[in-house]
Design an enzyme around this catalytic site. Structure first.
Site, mmCIF file in Angstrom:
data_model
loop_
_atom_site.group_PDB
_atom_site.id
_atom_site.type_symbol
_atom_site.label_atom_id
_atom_site.label_comp_id
_atom_site.label_asym_id
_atom_site.label_seq_id
_atom_site.Cartn_x
_atom_site.Cartn_y
_atom_site.Cartn_z
ATOM 1 N N ASP A 103 45.677 43.119 46.530
ATOM 2 C CA ASP A 103 45.286 42.184 47.575
ATOM 3 C C ASP A 103 44.731 40.868 47.059
ATOM 4 O OD1 ASP A 103 42.880 42.904 46.467
ATOM 5 O OD2 ASP A 103 42.275 44.219 48.115
ATOM 6 N N GLU B 153 49.943 49.840 45.762
ATOM 7 C CA GLU B 153 48.690 49.968 46.525
ATOM 8 C C GLU B 153 48.837 49.296 47.899
ATOM 9 O OE1 GLU B 153 44.708 48.040 45.752
ATOM 10 O OE2 GLU B 153 44.330 49.921 44.751
ATOM 11 N N HIS C 6 30.726 41.370 42.979
ATOM 12 C CA HIS C 6 31.466 40.105 42.800
ATOM 13 C C HIS C 6 32.079 39.541 44.073
ATOM 14 C CE1 HIS C 6 35.628 41.576 43.281
ATOM 15 N NE2 HIS C 6 35.191 42.707 42.764
ATOM 16 N N ARG D 208 33.642 37.858 47.341
ATOM 17 C CA ARG D 208 33.451 36.545 47.968
ATOM 18 C C ARG D 208 32.593 36.601 49.219
ATOM 19 N NH1 ARG D 208 37.615 34.041 45.375
ATOM 20 N NH2 ARG D 208 37.603 31.775 45.538
ATOM 21 N N HIS E 248 30.191 40.042 36.161
ATOM 22 C CA HIS E 248 31.475 39.382 36.399
ATOM 23 C C HIS E 248 31.387 37.952 35.870
ATOM 24 C CE1 HIS E 248 34.850 37.677 38.663
ATOM 25 N NE2 HIS E 248 35.231 38.906 38.978
ATOM 26 N N GLU F 254 40.956 39.150 50.843
ATOM 27 C CA GLU F 254 41.831 40.259 50.442
ATOM 28 C C GLU F 254 42.531 40.932 51.623
ATOM 29 O OE1 GLU F 254 38.757 39.788 49.291
ATOM 30 O OE2 GLU F 254 39.025 39.470 47.147
HETATM 31 C C1 UD1 Z 1 39.339 37.821 42.152
HETATM 32 C C2 UD1 Z 1 40.110 38.208 43.409
HETATM 33 C C3 UD1 Z 1 39.480 39.445 44.058
HETATM 34 C C4 UD1 Z 1 39.322 40.566 43.053
HETATM 35 C C5 UD1 Z 1 38.571 40.055 41.828
HETATM 36 C C6 UD1 Z 1 38.497 41.119 40.772
HETATM 37 C C7 UD1 Z 1 41.159 36.509 44.847
HETATM 38 C C8 UD1 Z 1 40.943 35.456 45.846
HETATM 39 N N1 UD1 Z 1 40.069 37.120 44.384
HETATM 40 O O1 UD1 Z 1 38.047 37.406 42.564
HETATM 41 O O2 UD1 Z 1 40.298 39.876 45.118
HETATM 42 O O3 UD1 Z 1 38.603 41.619 43.647
HETATM 43 O O4 UD1 Z 1 39.270 38.931 41.291
HETATM 44 O O5 UD1 Z 1 37.519 40.810 39.810
HETATM 45 O O6 UD1 Z 1 42.275 36.781 44.457
HETATM 46 N N2 UD1 Z 1 36.315 33.715 35.615
HETATM 47 C C9 UD1 Z 1 36.334 33.480 34.244
HETATM 48 N N3 UD1 Z 1 37.043 34.343 33.455
HETATM 49 C C10 UD1 Z 1 37.704 35.411 33.934
HETATM 50 C C11 UD1 Z 1 37.673 35.646 35.321
HETATM 51 C C12 UD1 Z 1 36.985 34.787 36.148
HETATM 52 O O7 UD1 Z 1 35.734 32.548 33.758
HETATM 53 O O8 UD1 Z 1 38.326 36.148 33.161
HETATM 54 C C13 UD1 Z 1 35.525 32.782 36.487
HETATM 55 C C14 UD1 Z 1 36.190 31.418 36.652
HETATM 56 O O9 UD1 Z 1 35.168 30.437 36.685
HETATM 57 C C15 UD1 Z 1 36.862 31.507 38.018
HETATM 58 C C16 UD1 Z 1 35.879 32.392 38.757
HETATM 59 O O10 UD1 Z 1 35.425 33.343 37.795
HETATM 60 O O11 UD1 Z 1 37.056 30.239 38.625
HETATM 61 C C17 UD1 Z 1 36.409 33.101 39.983
HETATM 62 O O12 UD1 Z 1 37.610 33.803 39.702
HETATM 63 P P1 UD1 Z 1 38.598 34.175 40.947
HETATM 64 O O13 UD1 Z 1 39.754 34.935 40.408
HETATM 65 O O14 UD1 Z 1 38.880 32.970 41.746
HETATM 66 O O15 UD1 Z 1 37.682 35.062 41.883
HETATM 67 P P2 UD1 Z 1 37.111 36.527 41.653
HETATM 68 O O16 UD1 Z 1 35.787 36.561 42.317
HETATM 69 O O17 UD1 Z 1 37.214 36.905 40.241
HETATM 70 N N1 UDP Z 2 35.839 47.179 35.148
HETATM 71 C C1 UDP Z 2 35.890 46.937 33.772
HETATM 72 N N2 UDP Z 2 34.819 46.329 33.185
HETATM 73 C C2 UDP Z 2 33.716 45.939 33.866
HETATM 74 C C3 UDP Z 2 33.684 46.175 35.278
HETATM 75 C C4 UDP Z 2 34.758 46.791 35.881
HETATM 76 O O1 UDP Z 2 36.875 47.276 33.115
HETATM 77 O O2 UDP Z 2 32.781 45.403 33.259
HETATM 78 C C5 UDP Z 2 37.001 47.809 35.803
HETATM 79 C C6 UDP Z 2 36.706 48.982 36.713
HETATM 80 O O3 UDP Z 2 36.776 50.196 35.988
HETATM 81 C C7 UDP Z 2 37.779 48.878 37.781
HETATM 82 C C8 UDP Z 2 38.106 47.405 37.830
HETATM 83 O O4 UDP Z 2 37.556 46.829 36.650
HETATM 84 O O5 UDP Z 2 38.969 49.564 37.406
HETATM 85 C C9 UDP Z 2 37.503 46.779 39.059
HETATM 86 O O6 UDP Z 2 37.598 45.386 38.985
HETATM 87 P P1 UDP Z 2 36.794 44.433 39.944
HETATM 88 O O7 UDP Z 2 35.542 45.115 40.378
HETATM 89 O O8 UDP Z 2 36.664 43.139 39.222
HETATM 90 O O9 UDP Z 2 37.805 44.198 41.138
HETATM 91 P P2 UDP Z 2 38.143 45.005 42.491
HETATM 92 O O10 UDP Z 2 38.512 46.390 42.132
HETATM 93 O O11 UDP Z 2 36.933 44.913 43.362
HETATM 94 O O12 UDP Z 2 39.269 44.223 43.072
#
Ligand code: UD1
Ligand code: UDP
Length: 392
Positions: A104, A126, A219, A221, A252, A140
């Site tokens: 999602d 999924e 984490h 939104r 995160h 999502e």
């Molecule tokens: C995203 C997904 C969410 C998912 C989550 C898993 C969308 C809109 N959101 O949210 O559905 O549950 O990932 O974790 O698709 N960043 C880094 N390095 C990384 C990852 C993130 O620096 O490896 C920072 C960046 O500043 C980035 C911010 O995190 O701009 C947000 O990342 P983003 O993918 O937009 O949102 P998530 O909250 O991670």
């Molecule tokens: N996870 C990980 N390292 C971490 C935190 C989570 O590998 O420090 C794994 C966790 O086991 C799960 C996935 O990341 O499989 C969940 O990711 P996240 O919570 O970012 O996204 P969501 O599942 O909410 O979309």
């Protein structure tokens, strides 16, 4: 749809961009690598970077394409448009027989749309998760509904997810109940002992010997701002109230999340904040936990399978199976409620034992094989699989 020449393995393009997608797609990539009639081609959008690369390394996956779209402070508009435009030429070059997206995220929705624009069949891994609220989780819930509209092969993790799709008039023959590939991934990384990777986590494990452990992740939104602040204050209160409790918070990478969650936890000796843990370390953290407090989707699926009670920091969940089974509970983000619910599990043995039963409503470790069989059957190069049944 591309056609096969005799003996060719049809390319299936797998597109993902974030940590949870990578974890859940990895078992499918591995299954396709072994398949006689299909082969994987991997394209990452790079919506995440470090958190994505960590997973690819663990599963030994080298993407064939990397759009590298991440920017700090990225917006939904930015992710959607950069992924969509970047995928146009990837799809053109690969000419895939099908394109698979997972879950999602905005990467998943944009990739499904990109495939549709070139009339490439979409496989949704999924599929069928729903809340009744289009704004929760945001974005999502809408991403997955839109992905369903674009999908040809719906790989539903559970019977409930299948029923959600049937209610939306998806034809039964387009749905396969597979189980969730997160359980495949979890089984792979927990099947053999691995050395701890993160030094802070290693130190945490030493300090935590014989002590109860609370694992916290947050984490989402819709929790940005006040709700994450409430969670942080609740965790700080628990740290003060239970000095023996060791609290682990792998933070995160999102700076908005860090700015809200970390300040109230500063200076508390029994709270350890780490960088995102790589997947095997995180699974070890889960296994070592007494209670898990999370708003994560994936963690809601993993913890029940390991018999760890999980309190969900959300108002709704698209994963109600574990709540019905008694392994998970929705607690929202009210500070006092969180403190009460965690306290109850730490101090009431009967309440704890009732939740701490290993249950597997989400999968049995064979979801990727079923998914790949369903794709092969759709493409006319294999037989459909027997579906996942948690009762068996
Ligand atoms: C995203 C997904 C969410 C998912 C989550 C898993 C969308 C809109 N959101 O949210 O559905 O549950 O990932 O974790 O698709 N960043 C880094 N390095 C990384 C990852 C993130 O620096 O490896 C920072 C960046 O500043 C980035 C911010 O995190 O701009 C947000 O990342 P983003 O993918 O937009 O949102 P998530 O909250 O991670
Ligand atoms: N996870 C990980 N390292 C971490 C935190 C989570 O590998 O420090 C794994 C966790 O086991 C799960 C996935 O990341 O499989 C969940 O990711 P996240 O919570 O970012 O996204 P969501 O599942 O909410 O979309």
């Amino acid at each position: 749809m591309s056609t096969s020449r005799a003996g060719d393995r049809l390319p299936v393009l797998l597109v993902y961009g974030t940590r949870p997608e990578a974890i859940k797609v990895a078992p499918v990539v591995k299954e396709l690598e072994r398949h006689s009639r299909l082969r994987p081609v991997v394209a990452v959008t790079g919506q995440h970077r470090e958190m994505l690369d960590q997973v690819n390394q663990v599963f030994d996956i080298t993407p064939d394409f990397d759009l590298n779209i991440l920017s700090h402070g990225q917006t939904l508009y930015g992710i959607t448009t950069k992924a969509l435009i970047g995928l146009e030429s990837v799809i053109g070059q690969v000419a895939p027989a099908a394109l698979l997206v997972q879950g999602d995220t905005t990467t998943a929705f944009a990739a499904a749309l990109a495939a549709f624009y070139q009339q490439v069949p979409v496989v949704h891994l999924e599929a069928g998760l729903r809340t009744s609220n289009r704004y929760n989780p945001f974005p999502e819930e809408m991403n997955r509904r839109l992905a369903s509209q674009l999908t040809d092969v719906h790989l539903a993790p559970t019977a409930l997810a299948r029923d959600n799709l049937l209610l939306e008039n998806v034809p039964r023959e387009r749905i396969t109940v597979t189980g969730n590939t997160v359980i495949d991934a979890l089984q792979v990384v927990t099947s053999a002992p691995r050395p701890v990777h993160d030094p802070q986590f290693a130190q945490f494990l030493q300090r935590a010997a014989d002590r109860p452990v609370l694992l916290v992740t947050s984490h989402r939104r819709e929790s940005w701002g006040a709700p994450i602040g409430h969670t942080a204050r609740a965790v700080a209160e628990l740290a003060r109230r239970y000095p023996d409790l060791m609290i682990l918070l792998p933070a995160h990478r999102n700076p908005i999340v860090r700015d809200a969650i970390l300040p109230p936890l500063e200076g508390l000796d029994n709270v350890v904040v780490t960088e995102p843990l790589d997947y095997p370390d995180f699974c070890q953290a889960l296994q070592r936990s007494t209670v898990v407090l999370t708003d994560s989707g994936g963690v809601q699926e993993e913890a029940p399978s390991l018999g760890i009670p999980v309190l969900v920091l959300r108002e709704t969940t698209e994963r109600p199976e574990a709540v019905s089974a008694g392994s998970a509970k929705l607690v929202g983000t009210d500070e006092y409620r969180i403190v009460d619910e965690v306290s109850r599990l730490l101090t009431n043995r009967a309440a704890y034992d009732a939740m701490a039963q290993a249950r597997n409503p989400y999968g049995d470790g064979a979801a990727a094989r079923r998914g790949v069989d369903a794709i092969a059957a759709f493409l006319g190069v294999g037989e459909p699989p027997a579906e996942f049944d948690p009762g068996t």
